[in-house]
Design a protein around this motif. Structure first.
Motif, short mmCIF file in Angstrom:
data_model
loop_
_atom_site.label_atom_id
_atom_site.label_comp_id
_atom_site.label_asym_id
_atom_site.label_seq_id
_atom_site.Cartn_x
_atom_site.Cartn_y
_atom_site.Cartn_z
N SER A 4 0.82 -1.21 0.00
CA SER A 4 0.00 0.00 0.00
C SER A 4 0.86 1.26 0.00
N SER A 118 -4.20 -0.07 -2.95
CA SER A 118 -4.21 -1.39 -2.30
C SER A 118 -3.64 -2.49 -3.18
N TRP A 158 -6.99 2.50 4.32
CA TRP A 158 -6.24 1.27 3.99
C TRP A 158 -5.25 0.91 5.10
N GLN A 162 -4.98 -2.54 7.47
CA GLN A 162 -3.75 -3.31 7.62
C GLN A 162 -3.38 -3.48 9.10
N TRP A 167 -6.44 -6.65 6.06
CA TRP A 167 -5.99 -6.27 4.72
C TRP A 167 -6.53 -7.21 3.63
N ASN A 170 -11.59 -7.66 0.93
CA ASN A 170 -11.80 -6.76 -0.20
C ASN A 170 -13.17 -6.12 -0.09
#
Length: 402
Positions: A4, A118, A158, A162, A167, A170
């Motif tokens: 990322s 991402s 994002w 994480q 992460w 989706n």
């Protein structure tokens, strides 16, 4: 350095270069078979699009910032940047404010930026293009500072995913129940009823976050908990059709010639039976009770399918079928026997003389419709395409059932 971070740096640098050079055109960012388009006017962001669910994204942004906005697509000449053109038209006609339109653009851009950063690897291509330079267009542009703020916001979301070990979830995926009974056992009734309304098998995580008015991270955290307990799994769903594409499909359907079904049977009851079944589905039914005198009617009708009785007073269905198969006009026309007799010998003989299918007159209406759909070229267009699309992709589909 994480994927990322690399994606963020690449996108941030590219956006900075575009801004500094004040160029006009389209930046295409791709990863595998996914592609995103960023449109610029004099280095400012005009619109962001692409990815898996661009139409879903558009509807979410509209619902969030101006839920009462009813847009019309009849005036659009093509599909390119249809979302942006609708916003411009809505501003000119005082349907929405400039502030609402810019909020929509920022929300869409944030989701696009999130999807881009991402990805572990990206390719970038620049395409010079001309874009309309009206006063409305200039007012809608996102400046370099606004672009930076949107990009930073996307990175923050994002990064939070994480840091919480989410992460792999989706937001374009759709959560689905594995077993509703098992879910009900593990959760209280109120939680079960709420979750069941949301997890309808079509809503993505982005959709759910919007409906729940919760952050993407909060929703992902709850879904991850359900996933760990094997209560749900994630699947991929298709995007909704864009409004211009839906309009095109309806237009194509309206231009299609009406399929003609001929029924050759001495009983008027059979003709009435087929009319009641097939006319509401858009088919034209022509009934011929005397096959000898009705040959001229048959030629004029040029049918897409012929239902043929087996036993008639003057001539048998076998004779008629054999005759039709020897003519140039009807040698390839689908013929389905419709008879009270249902023996293996009758079915075999019908096939040997060229019939496509054989139905018993006691067959239910569904069997008749299946036969028509099987042999008529544009068989299921209206019912399985237009009706289902209007049902699935209607703008109100984001609402949670009460």
């Amino acid at each position: 350095m994480s994927a990322s971070t690399i994606g963020y740096i690449k996108l941030a640098n590219t956006l900075s270069i575009v801004s500094q050079k004040q160029v006009t055109g389209k930046l295409v960012v791709a990863h595998g078979n996914q592609e995103w388009q960023l449109y610029f006017l004099f280095g400012h962001l005009l619109y962001a699009s692409g990815g898996k669910h661009s139409t879903r994204r558009w509807h979410r942004a509209i619902s969030q910032h101006c839920p009462n906005f009813k847009f019309e697509v009849n005036q659009l000449s093509n599909n390119q940047l249809w979302e942006y053109k609708l916003l411009q038209t809505a501003i000119r006609e005082n349907q929405i404010t400039l502030a609402q339109a810019k909020a929509i653009l920022r929300t869409i851009a944030q989701e696009v930026f999130f999807a881009i950063i991402s990805q572990p690897g990206l390719t970038r291509r620049w395409h010079p293009q001309k874009h309309p330079c009206s006063q409305t267009a200039l007012s809608l542009l996102l400046s370099r500072l606004e672009i930076k703020e949107v990009l930073t916001s996307a990175k923050r979301v994002w990064k939070s995913l994480q840091e919480q070990g989410l992460w792999h979830i989706n937001p374009d995926s759709t959560p689905v129940f594995r077993d509703t009974n098992n879910f009900l056992i593990q959760e209280n009734l109120d939680v079960f009823l709420t979750v069941k309304k949301l997890l309808n098998g079509d809503r993505t995580i982005w959709d759910i976050a919007f409906l729940m008015q919760m952050s993407l991270v909060e929703v992902a955290r709850n879904l991850y908990d359900f996933e760990q307990r094997s209560l749900i799994y994630f699947k991929q769903v298709e995007d909704w059709l864009s409004p211009p594409e839906k309009l095109r499909l309806v237009s194509v359907e309206n231009r299609r010639p009406q399929a003609t079904i001929v029924c050759i049977d001495d009983s008027h009851l059979v003709g009435d039976f087929l009319e009641k079944i097939l006319q509401p589905l858009g088919y034209k039914v022509v009934h011929i009770q005397d096959p000898i005198k009705g040959l001229a009617v048959l030629e004029d009708s040029q049918p897409d399918l012929i239902f043929l009785d087996l036993v008639m007073p003057k001539v048998s269905g076998y004779t008629i079928c054999d005759f039709l198969r020897k003519t140039t006009m009807f040698k390839d026309t689908p013929i389905v026997f419709l008879s009270t007799q249902d023996g293996i010998i009758d079915r075999t003989r019908a096939k040997l003389i060229g019939a496509n299918d054989y139905l018993c007159k006691s067959s239910n209406p569904e069997k008749v419709v299946e036969a028509v759909e099987k042999y008529v070229n544009f068989k299921d267009f209206k019912n399985s395409q237009i009706i289902s699309l209007e049902r699935r992709y209607n703008f109100t589909c984001l609402a949670v059932e009460s």
